[in-house]
Design a protein around this motif. Sequence first.
Motif, mmCIF file in Angstrom:
data_model
loop_
_atom_site.group_PDB
_atom_site.id
_atom_site.type_symbol
_atom_site.label_atom_id
_atom_site.label_comp_id
_atom_site.label_asym_id
_atom_site.label_seq_id
_atom_site.Cartn_x
_atom_site.Cartn_y
_atom_site.Cartn_z
ATOM 1 N N UNK A 26 -6.984 -5.054 5.800
ATOM 2 C CA UNK A 26 -6.181 -4.844 7.006
ATOM 3 C C UNK A 26 -5.873 -3.375 7.221
ATOM 4 N N UNK A 27 -5.690 -2.619 6.150
ATOM 5 C CA UNK A 27 -5.383 -1.203 6.284
ATOM 6 C C UNK A 27 -6.490 -0.450 6.997
ATOM 7 N N UNK A 28 -7.717 -0.943 6.881
ATOM 8 C CA UNK A 28 -8.860 -0.315 7.553
ATOM 9 C C UNK A 28 -9.225 -1.042 8.847
ATOM 10 N N UNK A 29 -8.297 -1.888 9.333
ATOM 11 C CA UNK A 29 -8.515 -2.650 10.568
ATOM 12 C C UNK A 29 -9.732 -3.547 10.469
ATOM 13 N N UNK B 277 0.839 -1.185 0.000
ATOM 14 C CA UNK B 277 0.000 0.000 0.000
ATOM 15 C C UNK B 277 0.878 1.240 0.000
ATOM 16 N N UNK B 278 0.363 2.338 -0.568
ATOM 17 C CA UNK B 278 1.147 3.554 -0.588
ATOM 18 C C UNK B 278 1.204 4.187 0.802
ATOM 19 N N UNK B 279 0.090 4.176 1.494
ATOM 20 C CA UNK B 279 0.043 4.759 2.832
ATOM 21 C C UNK B 279 -1.069 4.087 3.620
ATOM 22 N N UNK B 280 -1.062 4.305 4.906
ATOM 23 C CA UNK B 280 -2.087 3.731 5.775
ATOM 24 C C UNK B 280 -3.223 4.742 5.909
ATOM 25 N N UNK B 281 -4.432 4.379 5.536
ATOM 26 C CA UNK B 281 -5.527 5.342 5.604
ATOM 27 C C UNK B 281 -5.957 5.617 7.039
ATOM 28 N N UNK B 282 -6.589 6.740 7.236
ATOM 29 C CA UNK B 282 -7.174 7.038 8.543
ATOM 30 C C UNK B 282 -8.390 6.145 8.746
ATOM 31 N N UNK B 283 -8.545 5.651 9.956
ATOM 32 C CA UNK B 283 -9.693 4.808 10.282
ATOM 33 C C UNK B 283 -10.577 5.583 11.242
ATOM 34 N N UNK C 36 -11.982 1.527 -1.483
ATOM 35 C CA UNK C 36 -11.510 1.794 -0.119
ATOM 36 C C UNK C 36 -12.645 2.345 0.756
ATOM 37 N N UNK C 37 -13.465 3.205 0.185
ATOM 38 C CA UNK C 37 -14.604 3.732 0.946
ATOM 39 C C UNK C 37 -15.552 2.595 1.340
ATOM 40 N N UNK C 38 -15.733 1.648 0.452
ATOM 41 C CA UNK C 38 -16.567 0.477 0.738
ATOM 42 C C UNK C 38 -15.966 -0.344 1.871
ATOM 43 N N UNK C 39 -14.660 -0.603 1.810
ATOM 44 C CA UNK C 39 -14.014 -1.409 2.847
ATOM 45 C C UNK C 39 -14.125 -0.755 4.215
ATOM 46 N N UNK C 40 -14.096 0.568 4.249
ATOM 47 C CA UNK C 40 -14.122 1.268 5.541
ATOM 48 C C UNK C 40 -15.440 1.088 6.281
#
Length: 611
Positions: A262-265, A151-157, A231-235
């Motif tokens: 995993x990036x979105x916990x 991943x490029x970066x870890x998104x905010x959760x 990504x919005x869906x995964x969150x």
Amino acid sequence: MGPGAPQLILHLESPNKGGQGDSVYRTVQPCRALGQQPGVDVMAGSFLSPQVHAKLLVADVLVLCDVVEADLIPVIKTRRQRGLPTVYEINDDFQAMQPWNPTAYLAHNPVSRSLSSRLASLCDGVQFSTPYLQQRFAHLSEHTAVFTNNLWSLPSVLSRPASDVVRVGWGGSLGHRADLETLVNVMGPVLQTHAQVQFCVMGDESFRLLCERLPQGRWSWRPGGPLTDYFAFLSTLDIGLCPLLPTDFNLGRSDVKFLECAAFAVPCVAAALPPYQASLLPGTTGLVYTNEKELFAALEELIVNPGQRQSMGQAARAYVERHRIESPHALDRLAFMEACRTRAQAGATDVSCEVWRGFAEHEAPSYGDSTLRMLGADGVVAPLLEGLAALRDGDNQTACAAFTAATRMAPQFYVPWLYAGSAELDHHRALAALNEALKLHTSPSTLVMRADRWQAVGNHDAAKRDLAAAADVAPEMGLPFARLAEFADQEGDTVGAVAQEARALAHNPYFALPHARRVLNALERGESPDLQALQRCLACDDRYWATRFALGAHALRAQNLADARAHFVAALAYAPDAAPVCAQLARVEASAGDMVAARQWLERAKDAAAG
């Protein structure tokens, strides 16, 4: 990257419109990270870009990312002579492409199928996206490395409002339809057992139709979209799903679905297959399953244990943060390229070559934090992409119009003329376009294509001259020798045909078709075939249907029924036409005395022929 500056890494990817996962994870992100390193400039684009072609022989490092182009053979050899390294990258099992895949024709075409292996074997190193692919294709190079998707970066959760609803979800491309069917089979009982569960799906319209068998109001569907939408869906999920059927192609896939969740916990339940074995720690960063019963049990465990969901999701996110962010891996890639440079320089014979002197003013970086220049968003690439899509769909008229437009936009670039010649149905107009391409560049692909057109209009001498010229420019292609062998056969020169086929194998040991044909012809004449060449091809590619078919036919002639059955069954798995394979399996079972099985195979052969 060694002494001197600036240094250019040129990344050549397959033609695409950009934005899809493969391009993001294998081109954009790694190249952007490389472009953040001191003294390193990076350019990325496809074979369709004239800017890319202008840098092929002067870039400090050339990376060929799953590219299948015979015209790159002379490029690789010239770069080796100049001490400039070329790296090949394999991201999929190209010998086991799914039938639905738009590039599946490459696996069915024996020339294209062999070129992936041949190009990789000519390069100074081969890099892979997964350990499984490295293991499967390690024979292609003594110098290999694995660079996983990151991943490029870890998104905010963001914390979500407390809710009793447990959202279990999955999203994917059309190629994962069969995986979704497995999920639907299991989610029915899950929804019946746990009233608080909502099943969420993102993807193709056909996925919505699959879900309609589930209880109404208990599932939701949204159409596929760009990575940001996914990504919005995964969150929004509480539990993510990573299903995979154990097909040959799937074994070589990456673990990126797990990474994204995993990036979105979001804790995952994943198939216990190679893609997830290195990253998903069962019981800590996720759960795994081997069958539908285990999938149900794993889902139930997470559904009823919110504390476990939270701890497992946080552990998975921590793993991504520590190990799977792109930028830190750039140094490993550079080290591999430096080792490839050492190999290339060891064989250099012409070091007094043109060197790259920097980007032109109009070649602006694509990102503010990197030197990366992404090419192909506009210009001649757009009509070429349009033409290739039309040609793949059988719309030659649209393809010709697009390629002709491209020749007007870039009249000094040979690729549009080459593609125009490939799409044109009129042989004389095709020859005119191919002649223009050859005025601009001595391309082995163009020479072979022009030989086809000469043969179609009855000029066999001109066809043979072009094939001989292609063999001189790129003998490693193998095809020109095989085509010359066909001419020799037609002229009754069996000795000459065998000699040309021997040259084909010597220069391209991965090109199996002429050797399979030779075995079948010998069997038809009642002769004992020479199997040595075919066995060499089998060692390089044990999934090519024609090799298996020919070996099965030989085993059947020798009444070695077990081997014959095994080879024909293997051929059936990948044959573009199942009918002749099923017919041979009928003969095997009849020879074994099982007439019931023989009749069943004959019925399958008739159905396949009718289809």
